[in-house]
Write a protein that holds these residues in place. Structure first.
Motif, PDB file in Angstrom:
ATOM      1  N   ARG A 129       0.856  -1.187   0.000  1.00  0.00           N
ATOM      2  CA  ARG A 129       0.000   0.000   0.000  1.00  0.00           C
ATOM      3  C   ARG A 129       0.890   1.233   0.000  1.00  0.00           C
ATOM      4  N   LEU A 130       0.636   2.111  -0.954  1.00  0.00           N
ATOM      5  CA  LEU A 130       1.381   3.368  -1.067  1.00  0.00           C
ATOM      6  C   LEU A 130       0.417   4.517  -0.851  1.00  0.00           C
ATOM      7  N   GLU A 131       0.746   5.384   0.111  1.00  0.00           N
ATOM      8  CA  GLU A 131      -0.067   6.561   0.409  1.00  0.00           C
ATOM      9  C   GLU A 131       0.793   7.788   0.185  1.00  0.00           C
ATOM     10  N   LYS A 132       0.231   8.762  -0.523  1.00  0.00           N
ATOM     11  CA  LYS A 132       0.957  10.005  -0.804  1.00  0.00           C
ATOM     12  C   LYS A 132       0.171  11.187  -0.271  1.00  0.00           C
ATOM     13  N   GLY A 133       0.897  12.237   0.147  1.00  0.00           N
ATOM     14  CA  GLY A 133       0.241  13.450   0.593  1.00  0.00           C
ATOM     15  C   GLY A 133       1.221  14.431   1.195  1.00  0.00           C
ATOM     16  N   ARG A 134       0.659  15.491   1.752  1.00  0.00           N
ATOM     17  CA  ARG A 134       1.471  16.477   2.468  1.00  0.00           C
ATOM     18  C   ARG A 134       1.190  16.367   3.951  1.00  0.00           C
ATOM     19  N   SER A 167      -3.762  10.552  -1.714  1.00  0.00           N
ATOM     20  CA  SER A 167      -4.037   9.460  -2.642  1.00  0.00           C
ATOM     21  C   SER A 167      -3.463   8.167  -2.076  1.00  0.00           C
ATOM     22  N   GLU A 168      -4.044   7.051  -2.536  1.00  0.00           N
ATOM     23  CA  GLU A 168      -3.639   5.744  -2.017  1.00  0.00           C
ATOM     24  C   GLU A 168      -3.789   4.687  -3.110  1.00  0.00           C
ATOM     25  N   TRP A 169      -2.826   3.762  -3.166  1.00  0.00           N
ATOM     26  CA  TRP A 169      -2.864   2.641  -4.090  1.00  0.00           C
ATOM     27  C   TRP A 169      -2.557   1.372  -3.306  1.00  0.00           C
ATOM     28  N   THR A 170      -3.253   0.291  -3.624  1.00  0.00           N
ATOM     29  CA  THR A 170      -2.983  -1.011  -3.029  1.00  0.00           C
ATOM     30  C   THR A 170      -2.736  -2.001  -4.160  1.00  0.00           C
ATOM     31  N   LEU A 171      -1.569  -2.641  -4.109  1.00  0.00           N
ATOM     32  CA  LEU A 171      -1.158  -3.588  -5.139  1.00  0.00           C
ATOM     33  C   LEU A 171      -0.841  -4.929  -4.488  1.00  0.00           C
ATOM     34  N   ARG A 224       2.451 -10.275  -4.739  1.00  0.00           N
ATOM     35  CA  ARG A 224       2.854 -11.373  -5.610  1.00  0.00           C
ATOM     36  C   ARG A 224       3.015 -10.947  -7.069  1.00  0.00           C
ATOM     37  N   TYR A 225       2.178 -10.022  -7.528  1.00  0.00           N
ATOM     38  CA  TYR A 225       2.195  -9.651  -8.944  1.00  0.00           C
ATOM     39  C   TYR A 225       2.749  -8.249  -9.205  1.00  0.00           C
ATOM     40  N   ALA A 226       3.010  -7.506  -8.177  1.00  0.00           N
ATOM     41  CA  ALA A 226       3.556  -6.155  -8.360  1.00  0.00           C
ATOM     42  C   ALA A 226       5.053  -6.243  -8.635  1.00  0.00           C
ATOM     43  N   ARG A 227       5.561  -5.243  -9.325  1.00  0.00           N
ATOM     44  CA  ARG A 227       6.992  -5.171  -9.594  1.00  0.00           C
ATOM     45  C   ARG A 227       7.428  -3.707  -9.547  1.00  0.00           C
ATOM     46  N   LEU A 228       8.711  -3.526  -9.373  1.00  0.00           N
ATOM     47  CA  LEU A 228       9.284  -2.186  -9.313  1.00  0.00           C
ATOM     48  C   LEU A 228      10.151  -1.989 -10.539  1.00  0.00           C
ATOM     49  N   ARG A 229       9.826  -0.981 -11.341  1.00  0.00           N
ATOM     50  CA  ARG A 229      10.628  -0.675 -12.530  1.00  0.00           C
ATOM     51  C   ARG A 229      11.589   0.457 -12.178  1.00  0.00           C
ATOM     52  N   ASP A 237      -2.279  -2.371 -15.334  1.00  0.00           N
ATOM     53  CA  ASP A 237      -2.306  -1.033 -15.929  1.00  0.00           C
ATOM     54  C   ASP A 237      -2.015   0.080 -14.927  1.00  0.00           C
ATOM     55  N   VAL A 238      -1.717  -0.266 -13.697  1.00  0.00           N
ATOM     56  CA  VAL A 238      -1.454   0.729 -12.656  1.00  0.00           C
ATOM     57  C   VAL A 238       0.045   1.000 -12.606  1.00  0.00           C
ATOM     58  N   HIS A 239       0.430   2.246 -12.837  1.00  0.00           N
ATOM     59  CA  HIS A 239       1.818   2.694 -12.763  1.00  0.00           C
ATOM     60  C   HIS A 239       1.868   3.849 -11.778  1.00  0.00           C
ATOM     61  N   VAL A 240       2.590   3.677 -10.671  1.00  0.00           N
ATOM     62  CA  VAL A 240       2.657   4.700  -9.631  1.00  0.00           C
ATOM     63  C   VAL A 240       4.125   5.028  -9.369  1.00  0.00           C
TER      64      VAL A 240
END
Length: 170
Positions: free
Chosen positions: A88-93, A98-102, A105-110, A129-132
């Motif tokens: 889970r990635l959360e962004k803000g000040r 915003s928040e994304w949950t991946l 097992r299937y997520a990767r880091l480019r 299709d999610v690129h964060v």
């Protein structure tokens, strides 16, 4: 800056830009510049060069806007939480914007190659299709530490090769 935080369910990382001064420190520096500028502008005005005063005011205004915008930009943060099943990635000040949950097992880091030799590689978390983007404000050392940590947690790392350099600088 990469900080490890305690978390009951897994690992939590706090990613923040490097900040040399707090908001109060920035204001104190700005006030010192104001004092010096006012002394010089007053001396110039008393000597007959009164045209210096409005330009000194514009200079102080531009400096205040620059300090404010830079300080606001340095307040960004990202919280990356990794447990057995999700990333889970959360962004803000000051609050989460915003928040994304991946799935782990299937997520990767480019890792996209840096634009020049002193810049860090650009990191992107990918699942279908999610690129964060991840840690776009980190320096080279912090980016390398983050990649090593994520690799040790079993995340797949894609290292994209740089484009061939034609050798032209224009």
């Amino acid at each position: 800056m990469v900080q490890h935080l305690n978390h009951a369910e897994g690992v939590r990382l706090l990613l923040t830009p490097n900040r040399s001064l707090s908001w109060r420190g920035n204001v104190r520096i700005w006030l010192c510049v104001v004092a010096v500028t006012l002394i010089i502008a007053t001396a110039m005005a008393l000597a007959g060069a009164w045209v210096v005063v409005p330009f000194a005011g514009l200079e102080l205004l531009a400096l205040a806007i620059g300090v404010y915008l830079t300080s606001q930009s340095c307040q960004r943060q990202e919280v990356l939480t990794i447990n057995n099943s999700d990333i889970r990635l959360e962004k803000g000040r000051r609050r989460k914007l915003s928040e994304w949950t991946l799935p782990v097992r299937y997520a990767r880091l480019r890792m996209n190659p840096p634009e020049h030799p002193f810049a860090p590689p650009k990191l992107v978390l990918i699942h279908r299709d999610v690129h964060v983007s991840l840690g776009s404000f980190l320096n080279v050392e912090d980016t390398e530490a983050l990649v090593r940590f994520l690799e040790s947690r079993g995340l797949t790392i894609e290292r994209k090769q740089p484009e061939p350099d034609p050798g032209l600088w224009f």
